[in-house]
Design an enzyme around this catalytic site. Structure first.
Site, mmCIF file in Angstrom:
data_model
loop_
_atom_site.group_PDB
_atom_site.id
_atom_site.type_symbol
_atom_site.label_atom_id
_atom_site.label_comp_id
_atom_site.label_asym_id
_atom_site.label_seq_id
_atom_site.Cartn_x
_atom_site.Cartn_y
_atom_site.Cartn_z
ATOM 1 N N ASP A 68 30.270 29.478 33.895
ATOM 2 C CA ASP A 68 29.347 28.587 33.279
ATOM 3 C C ASP A 68 29.842 28.893 31.921
ATOM 4 O O ASP A 68 29.667 30.013 31.365
ATOM 5 C CB ASP A 68 28.090 28.862 33.390
ATOM 6 C CG ASP A 68 27.599 28.322 34.787
ATOM 7 O OD1 ASP A 68 28.179 27.897 35.674
ATOM 8 O OD2 ASP A 68 26.137 28.165 35.031
ATOM 9 N N SER A 83 30.425 36.612 26.388
ATOM 10 C CA SER A 83 31.791 36.656 25.534
ATOM 11 C C SER A 83 32.670 35.403 26.005
ATOM 12 O O SER A 83 32.237 34.336 26.111
ATOM 13 C CB SER A 83 32.434 37.872 25.587
ATOM 14 O OG SER A 83 33.557 37.998 24.821
ATOM 15 N N HIS A 102 33.693 34.587 38.260
ATOM 16 C CA HIS A 102 34.122 34.366 39.767
ATOM 17 C C HIS A 102 35.782 34.070 39.529
ATOM 18 O O HIS A 102 36.487 33.771 38.572
ATOM 19 C CB HIS A 102 33.436 33.285 40.222
ATOM 20 C CG HIS A 102 31.950 33.840 40.171
ATOM 21 N ND1 HIS A 102 31.420 34.161 41.648
ATOM 22 C CD2 HIS A 102 30.876 33.692 39.512
ATOM 23 C CE1 HIS A 102 30.035 34.368 41.107
ATOM 24 N NE2 HIS A 102 29.833 34.133 40.047
#
Length: 292
Positions: free
Chosen positions: A89, A252, A146
């Site tokens: 995200d 980050s 992921h």
């Protein structure tokens, strides 16, 4: 004001500050921890209805909250074999071709893929003529990372460096930002060639973790560390598309590098400043059989 903010980035004792924040974030301080989490949720408008544990009191430390899991199924995974998915995200900072070993950071700023990868020349050669994508994770975002495609880990490199903030302001103003900051480079072998997942540290990012090595914390100093992994046999580390590969404590940026011709086109709507959601379509892939 922007100039003042950038000047402060150069002046702050960023490593000391990050270590201090890391200790505080790991502390299990009961009511104080819960109060800090509630403030953070309100300040950054975090949607806790997506979290596997939606109550702030469920988290013993701020780190546990920040690396929270999502409810099963909340990020449906595009299982089309010809689709690469978003790994996180966040928001796309930049994306495009790798030309002459150069990666676009922001207007007027490029940096070297060789430097980004810790001066590993053979690794950099594998991505020449390929593509890159830089995705920024804001404080409000889900902070687990992921796999965009199935891959087998072949190498990990830890590169020491600065800890500048990696928000859009610093990306526009600090030359070579992502190749200057501390980072962990993971290289995977995929059906479409090598894939580099570069996890970039930042100010107050307490640590970077991977699922195979845990927290990556080499001794303090300027030395680059590398680890090589078997790609076949019982000890090979293979991660499926959509499987977690790492996480940030306090967030980050992820920079991905792709081999030449691995990507046919980026998916519709995937462009600079576009919002990303893990599991959604990121890119259309070249047909594996044609690539062979």
């Amino acid at each position: 004001m922007d100039k003042v903010k950038i000047a402060l980035q150069y002046m702050l004792p960023k490593h000391l500050l990050s270590r201090l924040v890391g200790k505080l974030a790991a502390a299990e301080a009961g009511a104080l921890t819960t109060a800090a989490i509630k403030w953070f949720i309100k300040q950054y408008k975090i949607d806790m209805s997506e979290a596997a544990q939606s109550e702030p009191e469920a988290y013993k430390s701020f780190n546990a909250f920040f690396t929270r899991a999502l409810k099963p199924g909340i990020r449906p995974l595009d299982m089309d074999a010809d689709i690469m998915v978003h790994p996180v995200d966040g928001a796309v900072s930049q994306l495009g071709p790798i030309k002459n070993g150069r990666i676009f950071q922001a207007k007027g700023h490029h940096y070297s893929s060789l430097t980004l990868l810790g001066d590993q020349a053979e690794d950099a050669k594998r991505f020449e003529g390929g593509d890159f994508a830089t995705i920024y994770l804001a404080p409000k975002d889900y902070h687990r990372i992921h796999m965009p495609i199935k891959g087998t880990l072949s190498k990990m490199t830890y590169v020491p460096g600065e800890l500048f903030s990696v928000n859009p302001l610093t990306a526009r103003n600090v030359p070579g930002l992502f190749a200057r900051n501390e980072r962990v480079v993971a290289i995977f072998e995929t059906e479409l060639g090598p894939l580099a997942m570069v996890l970039v540290g930042a100010t107050i990012v307490a640590s970077i973790e991977t699922v195979w090595a845990g927290t990556v914390t080499p001794p303090t100093g300027k030395q680059v560390f590398t680890w090589e992994y078997p790609t076949q046999g019982p000890d090979a580390i293979t991660l499926d598309k959509g499987e977690e590969m790492g996480r940030f404590k306090l967030g980050s940026t992820v920079v991905m590098l792709f081999a030449k011709d691995a990507i046919a086109t980026f998916a519709e709507g995937v462009e600079a400043e576009a919002v990303t959601r893990m599991g959604q379509a990121f890119a259309n892939l070249k047909d594996v059989k044609q690539a062979d």
